[in-house]
Write an enzyme that holds these catalytic residues in place. Structure first.
Site, PDB file in Angstrom:
ATOM      1  N   GLU A  30      24.278  19.934 -23.255  1.00 21.75           N
ATOM      2  CA  GLU A  30      23.265  19.070 -22.623  1.00 21.75           C
ATOM      3  C   GLU A  30      23.512  17.595 -22.918  1.00 21.75           C
ATOM      4  OE1 GLU A  30      21.042  18.141 -20.206  1.00 21.75           O
ATOM      5  OE2 GLU A  30      20.204  20.104 -20.545  1.00 21.75           O
ATOM      6  N   ALA A  48      11.418  27.422 -31.722  1.00 24.40           N
ATOM      7  CA  ALA A  48      12.647  28.233 -31.770  1.00 24.40           C
ATOM      8  C   ALA A  48      12.396  29.638 -32.303  1.00 24.40           C
ATOM      9  CB  ALA A  48      13.688  27.532 -32.631  1.00 24.40           C
ATOM     10  N   GLY A 103      22.489   6.618 -27.192  1.00 26.34           N
ATOM     11  CA  GLY A 103      21.656   6.216 -28.326  1.00 26.34           C
ATOM     12  C   GLY A 103      21.420   7.384 -29.265  1.00 26.34           C
ATOM     13  N   ILE A 134      18.506  12.889 -20.974  1.00 29.41           N
ATOM     14  CA  ILE A 134      17.930  13.479 -19.749  1.00 29.41           C
ATOM     15  C   ILE A 134      18.352  14.950 -19.675  1.00 29.41           C
ATOM     16  CG2 ILE A 134      17.828  13.374 -17.230  1.00 29.41           C
ATOM     17  CD1 ILE A 134      18.723  10.452 -17.382  1.00 29.41           C
ATOM     18  N   THR A 139      26.547   7.823 -35.112  1.00 33.67           N
ATOM     19  CA  THR A 139      25.228   7.479 -34.580  1.00 33.67           C
ATOM     20  C   THR A 139      24.443   8.717 -34.139  1.00 33.67           C
ATOM     21  OG1 THR A 139      26.217   5.453 -33.762  1.00 33.67           O
ATOM     22  CG2 THR A 139      24.083   6.029 -32.845  1.00 33.67           C
ATOM     23  N   LYS A 182      31.405  13.066 -16.376  1.00 27.34           N
ATOM     24  CA  LYS A 182      30.046  13.625 -16.305  1.00 27.34           C
ATOM     25  C   LYS A 182      29.768  14.250 -14.940  1.00 27.34           C
ATOM     26  CE  LYS A 182      28.352  10.323 -19.767  1.00 27.34           C
ATOM     27  NZ  LYS A 182      27.864   8.960 -19.955  1.00 27.34           N
ATOM     28  N   VAL A 210      26.039  14.943 -20.742  1.00 27.99           N
ATOM     29  CA  VAL A 210      25.762  14.281 -19.459  1.00 27.99           C
ATOM     30  C   VAL A 210      24.400  13.599 -19.511  1.00 27.99           C
ATOM     31  CG1 VAL A 210      25.539  14.572 -16.965  1.00 27.99           C
ATOM     32  CG2 VAL A 210      27.101  16.052 -18.244  1.00 27.99           C
TER      33      VAL A 210
HETATM   34  N1  HSE Z   1      29.444   5.325 -23.022  1.00 26.70           N
HETATM   35  C1  HSE Z   1      28.376   6.026 -22.383  1.00 26.70           C
HETATM   36  C2  HSE Z   1      27.582   5.075 -21.503  1.00 26.70           C
HETATM   37  C3  HSE Z   1      27.395   6.630 -23.350  1.00 26.70           C
HETATM   38  O1  HSE Z   1      27.803   3.865 -21.509  1.00 26.70           O
HETATM   39  O2  HSE Z   1      26.718   5.566 -20.789  1.00 26.70           O
HETATM   40  C4  HSE Z   1      27.700   8.007 -23.777  1.00 26.70           C
HETATM   41  O3  HSE Z   1      27.870   8.898 -22.718  1.00 26.70           O
END
Ligand code: HSE
Length: 436
Positions: free
Chosen positions: A129, A33, A302, A136, A13, A205, A132
């Site tokens: 980046e 860049a 996503g 964002i 994805t 995270k 986490v």
């Molecule tokens: N599995 C994570 C969540 C998404 O549900 O936020 C990827 O970090």
């Protein structure tokens, strides 16, 4: 100048999102860049699908080693996940002098110290980046935007799956198992949701954010991890009545005797902005001594939101590739020789407030017994709720919110409360943060 050459490991994805966004916005990205960024090779076990996703516009291989060993590849994007083969490939890419971009929080939370050391010695960048809070730019904010500040604490909704589940439990009054099944049906939760619902993903995270915020090594093994599987709809309802929401928070806080590092369900006042982050959205609240509180909100997962973070790292590396390693932004924000050895506190030493739900027989003196134990333990009560027993019942719930105290005091008080003859079953305990 010739485009910088990128090799992509894993085109699922996020990989497909990265390929598409890079292609769609290539002119704009090149202007930013200073030179083109080209995905020249893709490695994936499903070659046919990889060819289809890349429209045969780059070389597709099934053996990722062909990318990490390829002399023309400057940057390797690792989107395989996990800490088995992914670690092997990242270490090989570093050893071969390639910069690495990864979204793999589990890998960095477990093996970050080793990986960053190898990268430092080799003079290459490991950028993360996307690891986490998805899209964002929280790593950038902590490492660069807030660099003037002494960070005091961070509290984040950094797992979308659990935030979706908690939102649904609250909105529809449904229990955890029912909502989890629904989340899996809708594709919000993985077939194996363990890392999400047990709080492990959020702890990975917050471990990374704590390292950057406080200049300490990555220490996932010292993080306290508690998921949402034992949360009952009844606690969400009581919290609501008292003016609170329950969220799975990743918390990192500097105290005078060490650092609190924890991920667990938490009551937060409903009036806080972060309490109103619903569904699969993420948000991170950062308290700095100079700036005060800043809040970062957006999609934590996503295809294209995560691709946004991956490509931001690609652009950063492209810009920085010519700067000498000593003058780049350090991996963990602080210079490697200036890391602190501030201890991570054991959970018994953390200080916070608590929500306690106590099931009791509706008898004379039961409340006095409970409050006496709390008073003896110097735990001050902030608010209380007791409903009359439901029709035909002889038991009821007492809900108590405490002021701040050390976890060990509450642990000891709970043992005594559970031993009272009028108390039924175990006390439900959820931590509470005012976040003010
Ligand atoms: N599995 C994570 C969540 C998404 O549900 O936020 C990827 O970090």
């Amino acid at each position: 100048m010739k485009p910088i050459k990128v090799g992509l490991l894993g085109i699922g994805t996020v990989g497909a999102g990265t390929f598409n966004v890079l292609k769609r916005n290539q002119e704009e990205i090149k202007r930013r860049a200073g030179r083109g960024i080209e995905i020249a090779m893709v490695a994936d076990l499903n070659i046919a699908r990889a060819r289809e996703l890349t429209n045969n516009e780059c070389e597709v291989v099934s053996d990722a080693n062909l990318i990490v060993n390829h002399p023309d590849i400057d940057i390797v994007i690792e989107l395989i996940g996990g800490y088995g083969i992914a670690k092997d490939l990242v270490m090989k890419a570093i050893a071969n002098g390639k910069h690495v971009v990864t979204a793999n929080k589990a890998l960095l939370a477990m093996h970050g110290t080793e990986i960053f050391k190898a990268a430092q010695e080799k003079g290459v960048i490991v950028a993360f980046e996307a690891a986490v809070a998805g899209g964002i730019p929280i790593i950038k904010a902590l490492r660069e935007g807030l660099t003037a500040n002494r960070i005091e604490w961070i509290a984040g909704i950094i797992n979308g799956t659990t935030n979706f589940i908690l939102s649904e439990m609250r909105d529809k009054g449904l229990d955890f198992d029912t909502v989890l099944k629904e989340a899996q049906r809708l594709g919000y939760a993985e077939a194996d949701p363990t890392f999400d619902i047990e709080g492990i993903d959020a702890a990975h995270k917050v471990t990374l954010m704590a390292a950057i915020a406080f200049g300490i090594p990555v220490q996932f093994d010292k993080a306290y991890v508690e998921g949402i599987t034992k949360l009952e709809a009844t606690d969400i309802r009581y919290a609501d009545q008292l003016g609170y929401r329950i969220k799975l928070l990743g918390i990192a806080r500097r105290t005078s005797h060490g650092i609190e590092l924890r991920a667990h369900p938490t009551l937060i006042p409903a009036k806080r902005l972060i309490a109103n982050v619903e569904g699969a959205m993420n948000a991170v609240l950062v308290q700095g001594d100079a700036v005060g509180a800043t809040l970062y909100y957006g999609k934590g997962a996503g295809a294209e939101p995560t691709a946004s973070a991956v490509i931001a790292d690609l652009v950063d590396i492209t810009r920085l590739a010519t700067a000498d390693p000593e003058h780049r932004v350090p991996h963990l924000a602080f210079q490697p020789n200036a890391m602190a050895d501030t201890p991570i506190l054991p959970m018994s030493e953390i200080t916070t407030s608590y929500y306690l739900r106590i099931r009791v027989a509706d008898k004379l003196g039961v409340l006095a017994g409970v409050t006496r134990i709390l008073a003896d333990a110097t735990i001050s009560i902030d608010a209380m709720l007791q409903k009359e027993p439901a029709e035909g019942e002889t038991q009821t719930d007492i809900i108590i919110l405490t002021h701040q105290t050390q976890e060990k005091n509450v642990d000891a008080a709970i043992v005594k409360i559970e031993a009272l003859p009028t108390v039924v079953g175990n006390v439900a305990r959820i931590r509470l943060e005012a976040l003010s």
